[in-house]
Design an enzyme around this catalytic site. Structure first.
Site, PDB file in Angstrom:
ATOM      1  N   LYS A  97       0.836  -1.199   0.000  1.00  0.00           N
ATOM      2  CA  LYS A  97       0.000   0.000   0.000  1.00  0.00           C
ATOM      3  C   LYS A  97       0.876   1.256   0.000  1.00  0.00           C
ATOM      4  CE  LYS A  97      -3.451  -0.150   2.947  1.00  0.00           C
ATOM      5  NZ  LYS A  97      -4.167   0.164   4.200  1.00  0.00           N
ATOM      6  N   ASP A 105      -6.630   3.040  -0.082  1.00  0.00           N
ATOM      7  CA  ASP A 105      -6.660   3.089   1.379  1.00  0.00           C
ATOM      8  C   ASP A 105      -8.106   2.952   1.841  1.00  0.00           C
ATOM      9  OD1 ASP A 105      -7.820   5.467   0.811  1.00  0.00           O
ATOM     10  OD2 ASP A 105      -6.165   6.703   1.506  1.00  0.00           O
TER      11      ASP A 105
END
Ligand code: SF4
Length: 213
Positions: free
Chosen positions: A126, A144
């Protein structure tokens, strides 16, 4: 929601973006934006409100803006600077681990490929995607919690995890459409489609939203 409608939603949100006073946009002028400060700011941001991340970044980058400067700090000093971000002790250690790894393996530079980034100790997929998108302008999508939540509530995807959402977005949108999606939806999620109390009354895409209240 089909792809064509979702494209329309994105087009409307991109038009509105300039009017939003979102914390995510304040990062742009808060401190010198380099791949290294963007990387550290991303590490600080997990499980932390944007306002807290922003202030912590300003204190941290007053002390160090390069890996060379960062490794001269001890963990307590870094932790004190970034407090009260979530898991500040763990994040202080990660910030120092990343700085050392960059110095040892990348000449003190932040690498600009996904494969190299995720090999750096302390950087996950991420973080890598956010850095590639925000620091290097690469056409990828960093999913996210805001992005995952919003594309699901709009009914464009039906996924259980951010990873599954990322996969679904990459399968349906092209690279140009993915570019800037994180910043767009994070800002939208901070200003209008807020997690607890969405401002549906002032939402520019309300007519397309199956969960409008
Ligand atoms: S209508 Fe409400 S829930 Fe739907 S996208 Fe807009 S703010 Fe979010």
């Amino acid at each position: 929601m089909n792809t064509e409608t979702f494209r329309k939603v994105l087009e409307i949100l991109r038009r509105e973006y300039g009017r939003w006073d979102a914390p995510a946009k304040r990062f742009e002028n808060a401190y010198e934006r380099t791949p290294y400060t963007i990387l550290n700011s991303t590490l600080l941001s997990f499980r932390t409100k944007d306002e807290v991340t922003l202030a912590a970044g300003q204190r941290l980058f007053a002390l160090a803006t390069t890996p060379q400067e960062m490794v001269k700090l001890d963990r307590e000093t870094v932790a004190e600077a970034i407090y009260p971000v979530g898991f500040y002790n763990k994040k202080a250690q990660s910030i120092l681990d990343v700085a050392r790894d960059l110095l040892e393996h990348h000449g003190g530079e932040v690498p600009d490929t996904f494969e190299a980034l995720v090999r750096v100790k302390g950087i996950g997929p991420k973080t890598a995607n956010i850095v590639l998108e925000n620091a290097f302008g690469q056409k990828t999508v960093a999913v996210d919690t805001h992005v995952h939540r919003i594309v699901n509530l709009l009914g464009f995807v039906d996924t259980a995890t951010p990873e599954a959402t990322e996969k679904a977005l990459k399968e349906t949108l092209d690279e140009t459409e993915l570019a800037g999606l994180n910043k767009l939806l994070v800002s939208f999620g901070q200003v209008i489609c807020r997690p607890q109390k969405p401002h549906c009354g002032e939402c520019p895409v309300r007519q397309f939203c199956p969960t409008a209240s």
